[in-house]
Write a protein that holds these residues in place. Structure first.
Motif, mmCIF file in Angstrom:
data_model
loop_
_atom_site.group_PDB
_atom_site.id
_atom_site.type_symbol
_atom_site.label_atom_id
_atom_site.label_comp_id
_atom_site.label_asym_id
_atom_site.label_seq_id
_atom_site.Cartn_x
_atom_site.Cartn_y
_atom_site.Cartn_z
ATOM 1 N N LEU A 24 17.663 41.356 104.033
ATOM 2 C CA LEU A 24 16.591 41.922 104.849
ATOM 3 C C LEU A 24 15.222 41.367 104.487
ATOM 4 C CD1 LEU A 24 17.809 45.624 105.109
ATOM 5 C CD2 LEU A 24 18.049 43.774 106.782
ATOM 6 N N TYR A 25 15.074 40.752 103.320
ATOM 7 C CA TYR A 25 13.830 40.038 103.010
ATOM 8 C C TYR A 25 13.677 38.798 103.900
ATOM 9 C CZ TYR A 25 12.398 42.533 98.760
ATOM 10 O OH TYR A 25 11.943 43.482 97.867
ATOM 11 N N LEU A 26 14.784 38.313 104.443
ATOM 12 C CA LEU A 26 14.780 37.057 105.207
ATOM 13 C C LEU A 26 14.701 37.276 106.706
ATOM 14 C CD1 LEU A 26 17.614 35.222 103.208
ATOM 15 C CD2 LEU A 26 15.160 35.288 102.721
ATOM 16 N N ALA A 27 14.656 38.523 107.152
ATOM 17 C CA ALA A 27 14.682 38.810 108.589
ATOM 18 C C ALA A 27 13.761 39.975 108.912
ATOM 19 C CB ALA A 27 16.115 39.112 109.043
ATOM 20 N N ASP A 28 13.512 40.186 110.197
ATOM 21 C CA ASP A 28 12.625 41.274 110.622
ATOM 22 C C ASP A 28 13.429 42.527 110.934
ATOM 23 O OD1 ASP A 28 13.829 40.743 113.038
ATOM 24 O OD2 ASP A 28 11.966 40.361 114.131
ATOM 25 N N GLY A 29 12.835 43.418 111.690
ATOM 26 C CA GLY A 29 13.475 44.700 111.981
ATOM 27 C C GLY A 29 14.745 44.615 112.801
ATOM 28 N N SER A 30 14.968 43.497 113.489
ATOM 29 C CA SER A 30 16.196 43.373 114.282
ATOM 30 C C SER A 30 17.424 43.395 113.377
ATOM 31 C CB SER A 30 16.172 42.094 115.111
ATOM 32 O OG SER A 30 16.010 40.944 114.283
ATOM 33 N N ALA A 31 17.337 42.773 112.200
ATOM 34 C CA ALA A 31 18.448 42.808 111.251
ATOM 35 C C ALA A 31 18.569 44.190 110.613
ATOM 36 C CB ALA A 31 18.258 41.744 110.174
ATOM 37 N N LYS A 32 17.444 44.827 110.363
ATOM 38 C CA LYS A 32 17.464 46.177 109.784
ATOM 39 C C LYS A 32 18.140 47.161 110.734
ATOM 40 C CE LYS A 32 16.082 49.247 106.635
ATOM 41 N NZ LYS A 32 16.375 50.523 107.263
ATOM 42 N N ARG A 33 17.915 47.014 112.026
ATOM 43 C CA ARG A 33 18.551 47.912 113.003
ATOM 44 C C ARG A 33 20.068 47.745 112.994
ATOM 45 N NH1 ARG A 33 13.855 46.674 115.946
ATOM 46 N NH2 ARG A 33 14.863 44.920 116.983
ATOM 47 N N LEU A 58 11.142 33.600 108.643
ATOM 48 C CA LEU A 58 11.572 34.973 108.904
ATOM 49 C C LEU A 58 12.398 34.972 110.183
ATOM 50 C CD1 LEU A 58 11.151 37.875 107.703
ATOM 51 C CD2 LEU A 58 9.540 38.226 109.581
ATOM 52 N N ILE A 59 13.618 35.493 110.080
ATOM 53 C CA ILE A 59 14.489 35.581 111.260
ATOM 54 C C ILE A 59 14.034 36.742 112.124
ATOM 55 C CG2 ILE A 59 16.840 36.071 112.035
ATOM 56 C CD1 ILE A 59 17.851 34.644 109.520
ATOM 57 N N GLU A 60 13.860 36.485 113.412
ATOM 58 C CA GLU A 60 13.477 37.544 114.343
ATOM 59 C C GLU A 60 14.382 37.495 115.572
ATOM 60 O OE1 GLU A 60 9.397 36.858 115.206
ATOM 61 O OE2 GLU A 60 9.758 35.056 116.393
ATOM 62 N N ARG A 61 14.431 38.644 116.259
ATOM 63 C CA ARG A 61 15.276 38.803 117.455
ATOM 64 C C ARG A 61 16.731 38.417 117.162
ATOM 65 N NH1 ARG A 61 10.881 36.007 119.544
ATOM 66 N NH2 ARG A 61 12.143 34.192 120.056
ATOM 67 N N TRP A 62 17.196 38.815 115.983
ATOM 68 C CA TRP A 62 18.565 38.468 115.590
ATOM 69 C C TRP A 62 19.559 39.333 116.342
ATOM 70 C CZ3 TRP A 62 22.123 40.818 111.745
ATOM 71 C CH2 TRP A 62 23.222 39.989 111.474
ATOM 72 N N ASN A 63 20.611 38.701 116.809
ATOM 73 C CA ASN A 63 21.603 39.415 117.617
ATOM 74 C C ASN A 63 22.987 38.813 117.388
ATOM 75 O OD1 ASN A 63 22.584 41.222 119.607
ATOM 76 N ND2 ASN A 63 22.485 39.605 121.138
ATOM 77 N N ILE A 64 23.988 39.685 117.282
ATOM 78 C CA ILE A 64 25.389 39.245 117.177
ATOM 79 C C ILE A 64 25.943 39.142 118.599
ATOM 80 C CG2 ILE A 64 27.689 39.780 116.304
ATOM 81 C CD1 ILE A 64 26.330 41.357 114.039
#
Length: 207
Positions: A101-110, A188-194
């Motif tokens: 989570l240090y490497l990504a934004d809130g999309s990964a946290k969600r 920083l990874i953002e808008r991450w989606n599976i």
């Protein structure tokens, strides 16, 4: 008398021409020397000496733009390794999730919170299940900022009685941030989606 003056005039023109040639030659030599000096200084600034076991090793620095594709792919790979490498241990899961989570934004946290709320992690712990991931490839578009990426990976989920192989495809974008110990690549990874995660095969384990 006129012949003598003509000879003096001719000699003066020769001296003037010679002087001009000498001045031009000096100017060319000075410009060349300055160019070589700046080139030498630039090359020396691009060299880094690393002290290892008492020996000075020479390395070379490079502009970040030359390393963006490599660093971007490694950042994505590192994030997925932390996020999807899971052991049946609550502290181990929490430690890897924190690093990811240090490497990504809130999309990964969600996504992490959703998995936690649905009992995914507690199921791994209670069922003695561990999960590993192999990142097959990462495609990054460095022509447009933020840099869009797509990650293709394979998961292995090992249960006491079976091993499930699952494919994983995710996508997102990379934004530049400051480098730190927790984020050495400065992305920083953002808008991450599976976008795809399905079972490919399940094999029974030998008892």
């Amino acid at each position: 008398m006129f012949k003598k003056m003509k000879n003096i005039d001719t000699a003066f023109r020769h001296v003037r021409s010679f002087t001009i040639v000498v001045i031009i030659a000096c100017a060319v030599i000075v410009c060349f020397a300055l160019y070589k000096s700046f080139s030498l200084v630039s090359n020396m600034q691009g060299k880094i000496y690393i002290l290892s076991n008492g020996k000075a090793l020479e390395a070379f620095s490079a502009d970040r733009k030359d390393n963006i594709p490599v660093e971007a792919r490694d950042h994505v790979k590192t994030f997925h390794s932390f996020f999807f490498t899971l052991d049946p241990d609550d502290k181990a899961i929490q430690a890897n999730a924190t690093k990811a989570l240090y490497l990504a934004d809130g999309s990964a946290k969600r996504i992490y919170d959703d998995l936690k709320e649905t009992g995914y992690y507690s199921g791994l712990i209670s069922g003695n299940v561990n999960q590993t991931i192999t990142v097959d490839s990462v495609a990054v578009n460095v022509n447009d900022y933020p840099y869009a990426f797509r990650c293709y990976a394979t998961q292995n989920i090992v249960r006491p009685t079976s091993i499930t192989t699952r494919n994983l495809i995710t996508e997102g974008a990379l934004r530049n941030v400051s480098r730190s110990d927790n984020n050495p690549h400065g992305f920083l990874i953002e808008r991450w989606n599976i976008i795809e995660n399905r079972d490919l095969k399940t094999e029974n384990r030998r008892q």
